[in-house]
Design a protein around this motif. Structure first.
Motif, mmCIF file in Angstrom:
data_model
loop_
_atom_site.group_PDB
_atom_site.id
_atom_site.type_symbol
_atom_site.label_atom_id
_atom_site.label_comp_id
_atom_site.label_asym_id
_atom_site.label_seq_id
_atom_site.Cartn_x
_atom_site.Cartn_y
_atom_site.Cartn_z
ATOM 1 N N ARG A 81 0.826 -1.209 0.000
ATOM 2 C CA ARG A 81 0.000 0.000 0.000
ATOM 3 C C ARG A 81 0.864 1.264 0.000
ATOM 4 O O ARG A 81 0.527 2.257 -0.666
ATOM 5 C CB ARG A 81 -0.945 -0.003 1.204
ATOM 6 N N GLY A 121 -7.815 9.411 -7.384
ATOM 7 C CA GLY A 121 -8.700 8.359 -6.894
ATOM 8 C C GLY A 121 -7.949 7.243 -6.197
ATOM 9 O O GLY A 121 -8.417 6.695 -5.184
ATOM 10 N N GLU A 141 -7.039 8.475 -2.824
ATOM 11 C CA GLU A 141 -8.246 8.538 -2.007
ATOM 12 C C GLU A 141 -8.629 7.161 -1.479
ATOM 13 O O GLU A 141 -8.976 6.999 -0.300
ATOM 14 C CB GLU A 141 -9.395 9.115 -2.827
ATOM 15 N N ARG A 142 -8.551 6.140 -2.336
ATOM 16 C CA ARG A 142 -8.913 4.777 -1.916
ATOM 17 C C ARG A 142 -7.973 4.268 -0.825
ATOM 18 O O ARG A 142 -8.408 3.670 0.171
ATOM 19 C CB ARG A 142 -8.884 3.835 -3.118
ATOM 20 N N THR A 200 -9.214 3.500 3.167
ATOM 21 C CA THR A 200 -9.482 2.066 3.306
ATOM 22 C C THR A 200 -8.372 1.370 4.083
ATOM 23 O O THR A 200 -7.395 0.887 3.492
ATOM 24 C CB THR A 200 -9.630 1.400 1.925
ATOM 25 N N ARG A 210 -1.408 3.964 5.284
ATOM 26 C CA ARG A 210 -2.077 5.152 4.734
ATOM 27 C C ARG A 210 -1.148 6.358 4.906
ATOM 28 O O ARG A 210 -1.326 7.191 5.794
ATOM 29 C CB ARG A 210 -3.423 5.382 5.437
#
Length: 366
Positions: free
Chosen positions: A112, A272, A275-276, A280, A336
Motif C-alpha cells: 500500500r 482516486g 483517495e482509496r 481504506t 495510509r
C-alpha cells in the motif's frame, strides 16, 4: 477604502515564488529522512511510532510486576508455579498464527505504501505532460496572407490561446495542492493561502480554498477548470478563416483535445488511487484477530517466562514485545501514508517538483 487589486506577475515568477516554496516545504517538516546505508540509525527514537505501543508495553510491564510479586516476592501462595512452567509447550503454538498474520500485515502495508508513492509519482508525471501538451498545442503555426483580415483575427486568436495555455499551467500547478488538502483536511497544519501564492487570481484562489464551501471539493474544481480551459484552447486553435482547412483543423484539434482529456483522466485516476488508499484500512476482522492473538500470546508468554526465569526475564521480555508490537505499529504507520507523520509521503515536495517542472516547461515553450 478600496479593495486590493490583483496584478498578475509573470507565470515563471509566480510558480517559483520563494514564499510559496517555503510554505510547501513547511508542510513536510515533520517527515523523517535518513541514510539508508547507515546502522547508526538504530539509536534514533523519532519515527518509531512509540505512541501506538506505549500503552500495551506499559500494560505488559505491570503484568510482569504483578506476577513477579506474586510468584517470586510472595513465594507463590497459590502454588501455581509448576503449572505455569508446564504451559511452555501450549503457549509456543500460538506464535505460529500470529507470525503468519503479522507477515501478511506488514507485506500489505508495504504494498500500500508503494502504491501510494506510485500514485503521487503518476500525478507529478501527468502534470508535466499535460502542461507540455497544452503549450505545444497552442504553438502550432497557422498560415495567412499578409495584411488580410484573417491575419488580424489569427493574431487575436493566438494571443487568446497563450492566455488559455497560461491559465491551464496555473491550474495544473495547484492540482497537487488540491490533492494534498483533500488527503490532509485540517487547515491549521499548513498555510494554504501561502502555498497557492499568486499562481491563481484572488477570485480563483478563494474558489480553490473554499470550493463549494468545502476544500474537499478542490480537486474536482481544478480538474473541471483544466478540462474547460483545454476545450477553449483547442477551439481557439482552429483556423476558421479558411474553409478548405476546416477538416484538417478539426482533426488536429480533436486529437489534441482527446490527448489532453486522457491526461486529465489519468490525473483523476491518480487522485482516486490516493483517495482509496487513504480511506481504506485493512478490514476490522483481520486487525482485531491479529491484535487479539498477539496480546494473548504476549500475556501468556510473559507469565511463563517470569515463572521460569524470575525477575531477570523482564528486560528481555519487554524488548521482544517491543519488537513484535513494533511490527504492527510500523504497518499502521505505513498503510495510509498521506498525513504529516514521520514516515509519510512528502506531498508538499510533490507540489514543489510540479512547480519547478512547469516553470521550466513555460520557460522553454511559453
Amino acid at each position: 477604502m478600496e479593495a486590493p487589486t490583483f496584478q498578475r506577475r509573470p507565470l515563471y515568477e509566480d510558480l517559483l515564488d520563494p514564499d510559496r516554496i517555503a510554505a510547501l516545504q513547511e508542510c513536510d517538516q515533520q517527515l523523517l529522512s535518513y541514510d539508508s546505508k547507515s546502522f547508526w540509525l538504530i539509536f534514533r527514537l523519532r519515527g518509531r511510532n512509540f505512541g501506538m505501543i506505549t500503552l500495551p508495553l506499559t500494560t505488559l510491564l505491570l503484568w510482569d510486576l504483578f506476577w513477579g510479586l506474586l510468584l517470586l516476592t510472595a513465594k507463590d501462595p497459590w502454588g501455581v508455579t509448576p503449572y505455569i512452567q508446564s504451559m511452555e509447550n501450549l503457549i509456543t503454538p500460538v506464535l505460529m498464527p500470529v507470525s503468519f498474520l503479522m507477515v501478511f500485515r506488514l507485506g500489505r502495508a508495504a504494498v500500500r505504501y508503494w502504491d501510494a508513492r506510485s500514485a503521487v509519482g503518476k500525478m507529478v508525471e501527468i502534470c508535466r505532460t499535460t502542461a507540455s501538451s497544452a503549450l505545444i498545442g497552442c504553438r502550432r503555426p497557422t498560415n495567412h496572407e499578409s495584411g488580410t483580415a484573417g491575419e488580424v483575427e489569427a493574431s487575436k486568436s493566438k494571443k487568446r490561446q497563450q492566455e488559455l495555455a497560461e491559465d491551464i499551467i496555473r491550474w495544473i500547478a495547484v492540482f497537487p495542492l488540491a490533492v494534498k488538502n483533500f488527503l490532509r483536511p485540517w487547515e491549521h497544519a499548513c498555510n494554504r493561502s501561502r502555498e497557492v501564492g499568486e499562481v491563481l487570481s484572488l477570485e480563483d484562489r478563494d474558489a480553490f480554498l473554499n470550493a463549494k464551501g468545502d476544500a474537499l471539493f478542490a480537486p474536482i474544481l481544478v480538474l473541471n477548470q483544466i478540462r474547460q480551459l483545454s476545450y477553449q484552447m483547442v477551439y481557439f486553435n482552429m483556423d476558421k478563416s479558411s474553409p478548405s482547412n476546416s477538416l484538417t483543423e478539426a482533426v488536429i484539434a480533436g486529437t489534441l483535445f482527446r490527448q489532453l482529456n486522457e491526461e486529465i483522466d489519468i490525473l483523476t485516476g491518480a487522485w482516486g488511487a490516493m483517495e482509496r488508499i487513504n480511506a481504506t484500512p485493512l478490514p476490522f476482522v483481520y486487525v482485531v484477530h491479529l491484535r487479539t492473538f498477539l496480546l494473548l500470546y504476549l500475556l501468556l508468554w510473559h507469565v511463563e517466562a517470569i515463572a521460569s526465569s524470575g525477575w531477570i526475564a523482564i528486560l528481555p521480555l519487554q524488548l521482544a514485545s517491543w519488537g513484535l508490537l513494533g511490527i504492527e505499529a510500523a504497518a499502521v504507520e505505513c498503510e495510509r501514508p498521506f498525513q504529516r507523520n514521520s514516515n509519510h509521503l512528502a506531498l508538499g515536495k510533490a507540489g514543489i517538483v510540479v512547480a519547478r517542472n512547469l516553470a521550466q516547461t513555460w520557460q522553454n515553450l511559453g
